[in-house]
Design an enzyme around this catalytic site. Structure first.
Site, short mmCIF file in Angstrom:
data_model
loop_
_atom_site.label_atom_id
_atom_site.label_comp_id
_atom_site.label_asym_id
_atom_site.label_seq_id
_atom_site.Cartn_x
_atom_site.Cartn_y
_atom_site.Cartn_z
N HIS A 116 0.72 -1.21 0.06
CA HIS A 116 0.30 -0.02 0.03
C HIS A 116 0.79 1.25 0.10
CE1 HIS A 116 0.61 -1.30 4.12
NE2 HIS A 116 0.77 -0.17 4.41
N HIS A 118 1.13 5.26 1.09
CA HIS A 118 0.45 6.19 1.88
C HIS A 118 0.44 7.47 1.26
CE1 HIS A 118 0.51 4.05 5.97
NE2 HIS A 118 1.63 3.30 5.43
#
Ligand code: 5GP
Ligand code: ZN
Length: 144
Positions: A116, A118
């Site tokens: 992922h 950010h």
């Protein structure tokens, strides 16, 4: 009939992109949490945001880090990253900067082992002295 087709078999590729892992929170995100998506990636707001509109850009395929992504997934996550940044700019005119970050590996602070990115919007005055930004991941080394 002449058409732009060949005999390439894409079934293996499709299967690769369908990889999910049971029990992984990012493989099992409910649809209602999704802010933006395309075929390969999606965007959610972080569940424990460090600041308002802290967002996560996530490939749908279960892979551990950015370094495991295919070029198509890199393109997809990058497109959604930019699109999310534009939407945040529209939603909050107080946003004047961004940090983009990835924790790849436990030593680098990763806690959810599904890749992922950010995207952290920043606002003037949100910390006393922002100078150094991501350099602050090593305590005391932010300023130079
Ligand atoms: P990491 O430490 O692996 O870079 O980041 C994991 C991120 O996932 C953290 O920022 C954390 O707040 C977020 N997170 C953890 N659990 C959930 C959840 O159930 N929902 C959402 N939306 N985010 C989560
Ligand atoms: Zn996963």
């Amino acid at each position: 009939m002449k058409r732009d087709r060949d005999d390439t078999d894409f079934r293996g590729l499709k299967k690769m992109y369908e990889k999910r892992e049971a029990g992984c929170i990012f493989c099992e995100i409910p649809d209602k949490r999704i802010v933006l998506e395309d075929e390969l990636s999606y965007v959610i707001r972080d569940g424990f945001p460090v600041t308002f509109l802290h967002s996560l850009i996530i490939p749908k395929r279960h892979v551990k880090t950015y370094f495991d992504l295919s070029q198509s997934e890199i393109n997809s996550t990058n497109r959604l990253l930019i699109e999310t940044q534009r939407l945040i700019d529209v939603e909050d005119h107080g946003v004047s900067g961004y940090n983009i970050g990835m924790n790849s590996g436990e030593s680098a602070g990763q806690t959810v082992f599904h890749c992922h990115i950010h995207l952290i919007p920043r606002r003037d005055g949100d910390v006393e002295n922002p100078r150094g930004g991501v350099r602050h991941i090593i305590a005391g080394k932010g300023y130079y």
